[in-house]
Design a protein around this motif. Structure first.
Motif, short mmCIF file in Angstrom:
data_model
loop_
_atom_site.label_atom_id
_atom_site.label_comp_id
_atom_site.label_asym_id
_atom_site.label_seq_id
_atom_site.Cartn_x
_atom_site.Cartn_y
_atom_site.Cartn_z
N MET A 1 22.08 10.34 27.23
CA MET A 1 21.98 9.76 28.55
C MET A 1 23.02 10.38 29.46
O MET A 1 24.12 10.72 29.04
N ASP A 2 22.66 10.52 30.74
CA ASP A 2 23.58 11.11 31.71
C ASP A 2 24.77 10.18 31.95
O ASP A 2 24.65 8.97 31.88
N LYS A 3 25.90 10.78 32.26
CA LYS A 3 27.10 9.99 32.56
C LYS A 3 26.92 9.34 33.92
O LYS A 3 26.43 9.94 34.87
N LEU A 4 27.33 8.07 33.99
CA LEU A 4 27.25 7.33 35.25
C LEU A 4 28.66 7.10 35.80
O LEU A 4 29.59 6.80 35.05
N LEU A 5 28.78 7.26 37.11
CA LEU A 5 30.07 7.07 37.78
C LEU A 5 30.08 5.76 38.55
O LEU A 5 29.07 5.39 39.16
N THR A 6 31.22 5.11 38.54
CA THR A 6 31.40 3.92 39.37
C THR A 6 31.77 4.38 40.78
O THR A 6 32.07 5.56 41.02
N LYS A 7 31.79 3.42 41.71
CA LYS A 7 32.21 3.73 43.08
C LYS A 7 33.65 4.27 43.06
O LYS A 7 33.96 5.24 43.74
N ARG A 28 22.41 5.93 53.24
CA ARG A 28 21.49 6.65 52.36
C ARG A 28 21.80 8.15 52.24
O ARG A 28 20.93 8.98 52.10
N ILE A 29 23.09 8.44 52.32
CA ILE A 29 23.53 9.82 52.09
C ILE A 29 23.60 10.06 50.59
O ILE A 29 23.28 11.15 50.12
N ILE A 30 24.00 9.03 49.85
CA ILE A 30 23.96 9.08 48.39
C ILE A 30 23.14 7.88 47.92
O ILE A 30 23.10 6.85 48.58
N VAL A 31 22.50 8.06 46.80
CA VAL A 31 21.62 7.02 46.26
C VAL A 31 22.07 6.66 44.85
O VAL A 31 22.18 7.54 44.00
N PRO A 32 22.33 5.38 44.60
CA PRO A 32 22.73 4.98 43.25
C PRO A 32 21.53 4.99 42.30
O PRO A 32 20.38 5.04 42.73
N VAL A 33 21.84 4.91 41.03
CA VAL A 33 20.81 4.84 39.99
C VAL A 33 20.05 3.53 40.16
O VAL A 33 20.66 2.48 40.37
N LYS A 34 18.74 3.60 40.07
CA LYS A 34 17.91 2.40 40.18
C LYS A 34 17.63 1.84 38.80
O LYS A 34 17.65 2.55 37.82
N TYR A 41 26.40 5.90 39.90
CA TYR A 41 25.88 7.17 40.38
C TYR A 41 25.76 8.15 39.22
O TYR A 41 26.68 8.28 38.42
N ASN A 42 24.63 8.82 39.16
CA ASN A 42 24.36 9.79 38.11
C ASN A 42 25.21 11.03 38.37
O ASN A 42 25.15 11.61 39.44
N LEU A 43 26.00 11.45 37.37
CA LEU A 43 26.89 12.60 37.52
C LEU A 43 26.12 13.87 37.87
O LEU A 43 26.55 14.64 38.74
N GLN A 44 24.97 14.09 37.25
CA GLN A 44 24.19 15.29 37.56
C GLN A 44 23.73 15.29 39.01
O GLN A 44 23.76 16.32 39.68
N TYR A 45 23.32 14.13 39.50
CA TYR A 45 22.90 14.00 40.90
C TYR A 45 24.09 14.30 41.82
O TYR A 45 23.96 15.04 42.80
N ILE A 46 25.24 13.75 41.50
CA ILE A 46 26.44 13.95 42.32
C ILE A 46 26.82 15.42 42.34
O ILE A 46 27.11 15.99 43.40
N GLU A 47 26.80 16.07 41.18
CA GLU A 47 27.12 17.51 41.13
C GLU A 47 26.14 18.32 41.97
O GLU A 47 26.52 19.29 42.61
N LYS A 48 24.90 17.90 41.97
CA LYS A 48 23.86 18.61 42.71
C LYS A 48 24.08 18.52 44.22
O LYS A 48 23.86 19.48 44.95
N ILE A 49 24.53 17.33 44.71
CA ILE A 49 24.67 17.17 46.15
C ILE A 49 26.07 17.48 46.68
O ILE A 49 26.26 17.54 47.89
#
Length: 101
Positions: A1-7, A28-34, A41-49
């Motif tokens: 599973m992907d690493k999740l980040l807190t605020k 809605r600049i960043i979107v949390p995991v649903k 926040y998904n680390l892979q998503y954060i790295e991507k943006i």
């Protein structure tokens, strides 16, 4: 599973306040995991943006744009009310003119 980040994790990573992270989410600049009961926040998503996050001025612009849209909606509502009042007033004036003649 992907690493999740807190605020807090994300704020430290980006060297911003946690309130800034909240503003990014609200705008809605960043979107949390649903689908989970807490905000993460998904680390892979954060790295991507990363590198695409706007500066604070852009956040202010988005907030102002949102406020402008709300003001436009209010204006349109008031226009409708004013048109109704004018239409009803013209009926009364027209009736009184007919009555006088």
């Amino acid at each position: 599973m992907d690493k999740l980040l807190t605020k807090k994790d994300l704020a430290e990573r980006w060297q911003v306040s946690e309130r800034t992270i909240d503003q990014y989410r609200e705008n809605r600049i960043i979107v949390p995991v649903k689908g989970i009961p807490c905000i993460r926040y998904n680390l892979q998503y954060i790295e991507k943006i990363e590198g695409c996050i706007p500066e604070r001025a852009t956040l202010r612009e988005r907030k102002l744009e949102k406020e402008l849209e709300e003001v436009k909606k209010e204006r349109d509502c008031f226009k409708g009310i004013l048109q109704t009042v004018l239409a009803e007033s013209s009926k009364i004036i027209s009736f009184q003119e007919k009555k006088v003649v």
